[in-house]
Motif scaffolding. Structure first.
Motif: not given
Length: 339
Positions: A79, A97, A176-178
């Protein structure tokens, strides 16, 4: 599917392991070039498959991307944040993340901890709620990966290999990683279970919008789950393109040899296609060949291959290859009648 927004960018990544020995242990005798100038991008919601023979640097690449191995050189952007410039505290803050699913489902699970403690550990470390909230989240995650919530008090040895890998997946998803690095998550499983785990990963990707770096040596599974595929050999990426192009029109001789070894379900097509058998063994990464690292086994190698490192470049739209032969017309490449 991908919405064409890069979430991970790897630029000129290198990871060398120095070799020391003798009476003076700080004297270096060379380095193992496990990852040598690797570059790729992964779009949001996409899976990049990373394939190659054992020892080619796939797992080291995945660990270097997550900074579990500190890169020798290069950059890893998540990101637009360069992970290679972050200190330990900053990396710890970013860890929720970016997660990893390990290959060995036995060694990666503490045998003295229950499933509830294993899956809930990331939540407790990050103070993500009260004990009741953590337990509720563990139950939710177990249901998500297809495990019976009533098994939350059981221990790893009470589960099968496929079930232990589901525990690993649930733990990786707890915060809740991306982005998730899947380091050969199916190689230690029975063939009958591998497809179940891969299908689970695909379902979770669609449901949660996950982005994967999927490391494996099983090309049929990689074809099933990946949007793009990168082929590695001796620490370098030989070819990178979308899965359809790689399996139907591979350009690099190494890619073609790998794909020719994948059996076809149609017996008539299997009998007609050409097999490409590589001679010799993979050279040691401690003493990689000069020029193109693949030239010692390449059936098309010529003088330039032995002295000049091929440039990794885009030779067709979306198809990147590191091969001198890609400068010539398609007739100079081994015919791709192997898909």
């Amino acid at each position: 599917m991908s919405n064409e927004q890069p979430i991970v960018r790897v630029e000129n990544l290198k990871k060398y392991f120095p070799i020391s020995g003798g009476f003076l242990f700080n004297r270096h005798h060379g380095a193992v070039k496990a990852v040598d100038d690797v570059s790729f991008t992964i779009n949001r919601g996409e899976t990049l498959g990373l394939v190659g023979e054992s020892g080619c640097g796939k797992s080291t690449t995945g660990r270097a991307v997550l900074q579990l191995h500190k890169p020798t050189a290069g950059h890893v952007y998540f990101k637009d944040i360069d992970l290679t410039t972050l200190n330990t505290a900053q990396l710890r803050e970013l860890r929720p993340q970016v997660q990893m699913i390990f290959q060995d489902s036995v060694a990666s699970l503490n045998p003295r901890h229950s499933v509830n403690k294993i899956i809930g550990e990331p939540l407790r470390i990050n103070n993500a709620g009260s004990e009741r909230e953590v337990h509720s989240r563990v139950i939710e995650l177990m249901e998500l990966v297809g495990l019976n919530p009533r098994w939350s008090k059981r221990f790893p040895h009470e589960f099968s290999g496929g079930q232990r890998q589901r525990i690993n997946i649930a733990r990786a998803l707890a915060l809740n990683p991306s982005f998730v690095v899947c380091d050969e998550p199916i190689s230690a499983l029975d063939v009958s279970i591998q497809a179940q785990v891969v299908n689970l990963l695909k379902e979770l990707q669609e449901q949660l919008g996950l982005t994967y770096l999927f490391i494996a040596h099983d090309l049929s599974m990689v074809r099933h789950i990946s949007h793009k595929v990168a082929v590695m050999y001796l620490g370098k990426v030989m070819e990178l393109t979308d899965r359809t192009t790689l399996f139907e029109r591979p350009l690099h001789p190494y890619s073609q040899s790998l794909i020719s070894a994948v059996p076809l379900p149609n017996p008539k097509l299997e009998r007609k296609r050409r097999r490409i058998i590589l001679q010799g063994e993979v050279p040691s990464p401690l003493k990689a060949p000069s020029g193109c690292v693949f030239h010692t086994r390449c059936p098309l190698a010529y003088d330039r291959c032995r002295t000049e490192v091929p440039e990794y470049r885009e030779v067709r739209p979306g198809q990147f290859v590191a091969c001198h032969l890609a400068d010539r017309d398609g007739s100079s490449i081994i015919p791709a009648q192997i898909a």
